[in-house]
Motif scaffolding. Structure first.
Motif, PDB file in Angstrom:
ATOM      1  N   ALA A 178       9.027  30.961   4.586  1.00 56.65           N
ATOM      2  CA  ALA A 178       7.565  30.862   5.254  1.00 56.65           C
ATOM      3  C   ALA A 178       7.084  29.433   5.157  1.00 56.65           C
ATOM      4  N   PHE A 179       6.367  29.074   6.379  1.00 64.21           N
ATOM      5  CA  PHE A 179       5.829  27.550   6.385  1.00 64.21           C
ATOM      6  C   PHE A 179       4.480  27.877   6.672  1.00 64.21           C
ATOM      7  N   LEU A 180       3.707  27.647   5.763  1.00 61.46           N
ATOM      8  CA  LEU A 180       2.285  27.802   5.766  1.00 61.46           C
ATOM      9  C   LEU A 180       1.282  26.394   5.908  1.00 61.46           C
ATOM     10  N   HIS A 181       0.100  26.480   6.551  1.00 57.07           N
ATOM     11  CA  HIS A 181      -0.419  25.487   6.756  1.00 57.07           C
ATOM     12  C   HIS A 181      -2.144  25.785   6.114  1.00 57.07           C
ATOM     13  N   THR A 182      -2.705  24.562   5.902  1.00 61.01           N
ATOM     14  CA  THR A 182      -4.142  24.986   5.556  1.00 61.01           C
ATOM     15  C   THR A 182      -5.015  23.867   6.156  1.00 61.01           C
ATOM     16  N   ASN A 183      -4.300  22.821   6.869  1.00 65.90           N
ATOM     17  CA  ASN A 183      -5.013  21.633   7.510  1.00 65.90           C
ATOM     18  C   ASN A 183      -4.050  21.192   8.869  1.00 65.90           C
ATOM     19  N   PRO A 184      -4.314  20.252   9.622  1.00 66.33           N
ATOM     20  CA  PRO A 184      -3.323  19.769  10.683  1.00 66.33           C
ATOM     21  C   PRO A 184      -1.702  19.768  10.274  1.00 66.33           C
ATOM     22  N   ARG A 185      -1.683  19.600   9.063  1.00 65.97           N
ATOM     23  CA  ARG A 185      -0.125  19.388   8.548  1.00 65.97           C
ATOM     24  C   ARG A 185       0.523  20.757   9.254  1.00 65.97           C
ATOM     25  N   HIS A 186       1.597  20.600   9.633  1.00 62.15           N
ATOM     26  CA  HIS A 186       2.485  21.554   9.979  1.00 62.15           C
ATOM     27  C   HIS A 186       2.565  22.880   8.941  1.00 62.15           C
ATOM     28  N   HIS A 187       2.980  22.196   7.537  1.00 61.51           N
ATOM     29  CA  HIS A 187       3.160  23.004   6.642  1.00 61.51           C
ATOM     30  C   HIS A 187       2.802  22.047   5.295  1.00 61.51           C
ATOM     31  N   SER A 188       1.817  22.628   4.697  1.00 59.96           N
ATOM     32  CA  SER A 188       1.596  22.131   3.138  1.00 59.96           C
ATOM     33  C   SER A 188       2.220  22.782   2.076  1.00 59.96           C
ATOM     34  N   LEU A 189       2.995  23.844   2.253  1.00 60.90           N
ATOM     35  CA  LEU A 189       3.464  24.810   1.525  1.00 60.90           C
ATOM     36  C   LEU A 189       4.428  25.399   2.118  1.00 60.90           C
ATOM     37  N   ALA A 190       5.760  25.692   1.813  1.00 59.60           N
ATOM     38  CA  ALA A 190       7.004  26.673   2.022  1.00 59.60           C
ATOM     39  C   ALA A 190       7.643  27.147   0.848  1.00 59.60           C
ATOM     40  N   PHE A 191       7.977  28.485   0.971  1.00 61.84           N
ATOM     41  CA  PHE A 191       8.601  29.189   0.053  1.00 61.84           C
ATOM     42  C   PHE A 191       9.705  29.996   0.553  1.00 61.84           C
ATOM     43  N   ALA A 192      10.929  29.952  -0.235  1.00 58.42           N
ATOM     44  CA  ALA A 192      12.177  30.809   0.355  1.00 58.42           C
ATOM     45  C   ALA A 192      12.348  31.845  -0.565  1.00 58.42           C
ATOM     46  N   GLY A 193      12.678  33.274   0.052  1.00 55.53           N
ATOM     47  CA  GLY A 193      13.020  34.179  -0.994  1.00 55.53           C
ATOM     48  C   GLY A 193      13.897  35.143  -0.006  1.00 55.53           C
ATOM     49  N   LEU A 194      14.553  36.104  -0.813  1.00 52.47           N
ATOM     50  CA  LEU A 194      15.455  36.972  -0.167  1.00 52.47           C
ATOM     51  C   LEU A 194      14.447  38.154   0.386  1.00 52.47           C
ATOM     52  N   VAL A 195      14.768  38.558   1.781  1.00 47.09           N
ATOM     53  CA  VAL A 195      14.011  39.498   2.128  1.00 47.09           C
ATOM     54  C   VAL A 195      14.882  40.790   2.769  1.00 47.09           C
ATOM     55  N   GLY A 266       9.952  11.573   5.664  1.00 46.29           N
ATOM     56  CA  GLY A 266       9.953  11.801   7.153  1.00 46.29           C
ATOM     57  C   GLY A 266       9.293  11.050   7.810  1.00 46.29           C
ATOM     58  N   TYR A 267       9.065  11.109   9.140  1.00 43.09           N
ATOM     59  CA  TYR A 267       8.158  10.497  10.041  1.00 43.09           C
ATOM     60  C   TYR A 267       8.169  11.487  11.175  1.00 43.09           C
ATOM     61  N   GLY A 268       6.846  11.436  12.048  1.00 45.19           N
ATOM     62  CA  GLY A 268       6.818  12.073  13.252  1.00 45.19           C
ATOM     63  C   GLY A 268       6.553  13.563  13.467  1.00 45.19           C
ATOM     64  N   ALA A 269       5.974  14.173  12.445  1.00 46.86           N
ATOM     65  CA  ALA A 269       5.840  15.711  12.538  1.00 46.86           C
ATOM     66  C   ALA A 269       4.922  15.918  13.377  1.00 46.86           C
ATOM     67  N   ILE A 270       5.038  17.163  14.061  1.00 48.11           N
ATOM     68  CA  ILE A 270       3.968  17.776  14.938  1.00 48.11           C
ATOM     69  C   ILE A 270       2.647  18.145  13.903  1.00 48.11           C
ATOM     70  N   THR A 271       1.520  18.329  14.599  1.00 51.03           N
ATOM     71  CA  THR A 271       0.285  18.920  13.755  1.00 51.03           C
ATOM     72  C   THR A 271       0.088  20.324  14.305  1.00 51.03           C
ATOM     73  N   VAL A 272      -0.583  21.097  13.507  1.00 50.23           N
ATOM     74  CA  VAL A 272      -0.959  22.288  14.038  1.00 50.23           C
ATOM     75  C   VAL A 272      -2.360  22.643  14.153  1.00 50.23           C
ATOM     76  N   SER A 273      -2.733  23.360  15.044  1.00 54.41           N
ATOM     77  CA  SER A 273      -4.523  23.739  15.020  1.00 54.41           C
ATOM     78  C   SER A 273      -4.643  25.221  15.271  1.00 54.41           C
ATOM     79  N   ASP A 274      -5.600  25.889  14.804  1.00 55.88           N
ATOM     80  CA  ASP A 274      -5.644  27.430  14.836  1.00 55.88           C
ATOM     81  C   ASP A 274      -6.727  27.492  15.913  1.00 55.88           C
ATOM     82  N   PRO A 275      -6.579  28.626  16.620  1.00 56.85           N
ATOM     83  CA  PRO A 275      -5.545  29.643  16.625  1.00 56.85           C
ATOM     84  C   PRO A 275      -4.019  29.261  16.764  1.00 56.85           C
ATOM     85  N   TRP A 276      -3.058  29.463  15.965  1.00 57.09           N
ATOM     86  CA  TRP A 276      -1.656  29.179  15.976  1.00 57.09           C
ATOM     87  C   TRP A 276      -0.719  30.471  16.159  1.00 57.09           C
TER      88      TRP A 276
END
Ligand SMILES: [Fe+2]
Length: 305
Positions: A178-195, A266-276
């Motif tokens: 899961a890739f999660l955002h809390t500002n324009p950065r596409h993800h500030s947090l991601a985590f991986a688990g078995l689903v 890295g360089y050049g990531a896209i940013t996000v804005s809500d609603p997303w």
């Protein structure tokens, strides 16, 4: 609650000397020696990454920033109302982190989560030893990625309690990221688990709450290339070759840090804005991000050619 972004994180390490060389010469960060280790500077903040001298290599804490004291108080009250144990920082901890206000709690994996406001801005300009400039500001420090043992509980904790919003998911076999955002950065947090079939043990033992990597973004493609060359010239082992991610479109490579986990540069990531609208990808990269051949394998291939 609305977190401003990733403010800082801390590690415990045996290898502060190696970290100093790696941070300055490979990543282009400024370092400062402290009583218990090192503080690394990335931008106008006095520090962003803390390395505490220890007899272990492990992730210690992550600091999520709030705009001010009112927002921090409101966040603590909201969490307590939801039944979360929230602890207030004492004077010693406030001094150590050099912030005006701080509360801390544990996420479902035992990761120490700190919520804070009032970080110190340095009065001298950030001067990278390699000439790198980092993309921070309203996008925060970068991102952190963890392995978790209960994907659903972790997802609920970060989205329902801490107010993160989902950018997208990546499914890799039994594993979901899961890739999660809390500002324009596409993800500030991601985590991986078995689903899928989470009770069945994975092939490789995964420590819940283990840091997989952190990411720093620079403002120029060549800065990534120069850092890549410094790794190839002996600065650090390459974990993943240069490539472009499928979701945030970041062009990056991964190196192995002195603590053994990885850093994405890295360089050049896209940013996000809500609603997303969140979508799903089935692979993390469009191209590249390959594991480089191991030396023995490369030698064997060389002998065949
Ligand atoms: Fe990443």
């Amino acid at each position: 609650m609305q977190l401003s972004g990733l403010g800082y994180f801390g590690l415990r390490t045996r290898r502060t000397d190696e970290w100093r060389t790696f941070a300055e010469d490979v990543l282009g960060l400024q370092s400062r020696t402290t009583e218990d280790g090192l503080r690394l500077r990335v931008d106008d903040r006095d520090w962003r990454i803390a390395l505490h001298q220890s007899d272990a290599e492990e992730f210690a804490y992550v600091g999520w920033e709030l705009p001010g004291p009112a927002e921090l108080d409101a966040a603590a009250a909201e969490l307590e109302a939801a039944g979360v144990v929230v602890k207030r920082a004492d004077e010693a901890l406030l001094r150590e982190r050099d912030v005006l206000g701080l509360v801390h709690l544990e996420d479902p994996n035992g990761i120490r989560v700190e919520l804070f406001h009032g970080a110190r801005t340095a009065t001298t300009p950030f001067l990278s030893p390699t000439g790198a400039r980092f993309v921070t500001g309203d996008q925060g420090l970068g991102h952190v990625v963890f392995n978790v043992d209960d994907f659903e509980a972790t997802y609920r904790f970060y989205t329902e309690l801490l107010g993160f919003r989902v950018s997208d998911f990546c499914d890799l076999g039994r594993k979901r990221i899961a890739f999660l955002h809390t500002n324009p950065r596409h993800h500030s947090l991601a985590f991986a688990g078995l689903v899928i079939d989470p009770q069945r043990k994975p092939k490789k033992d995964i420590d819940p709450g283990e840091l997989f990597h952190f990411m720093l973004e620079v403002d120029d493609y060549d800065t990534v290339g120069y850092a890549y060359d410094r790794c190839l010239d002996g600065g650090a082992p390459i974990a993943l070759t240069i490539g472009r991610h499928s979701n945030d479109k970041m062009l990056s490579f991964y190196a192995v840090t002195p603590s053994g986990f990885e850093v994405e540069y890295g360089y050049g990531a896209i940013t996000v804005s809500d609603p997303w609208v969140a979508t799903r990808v089935d692979g993390t990269s469009l191209w590249g991000h390959r594991r480089p051949p191991r030396p023995a394998q490369a030698a064997a291939e060389g002998a065949q050619a």
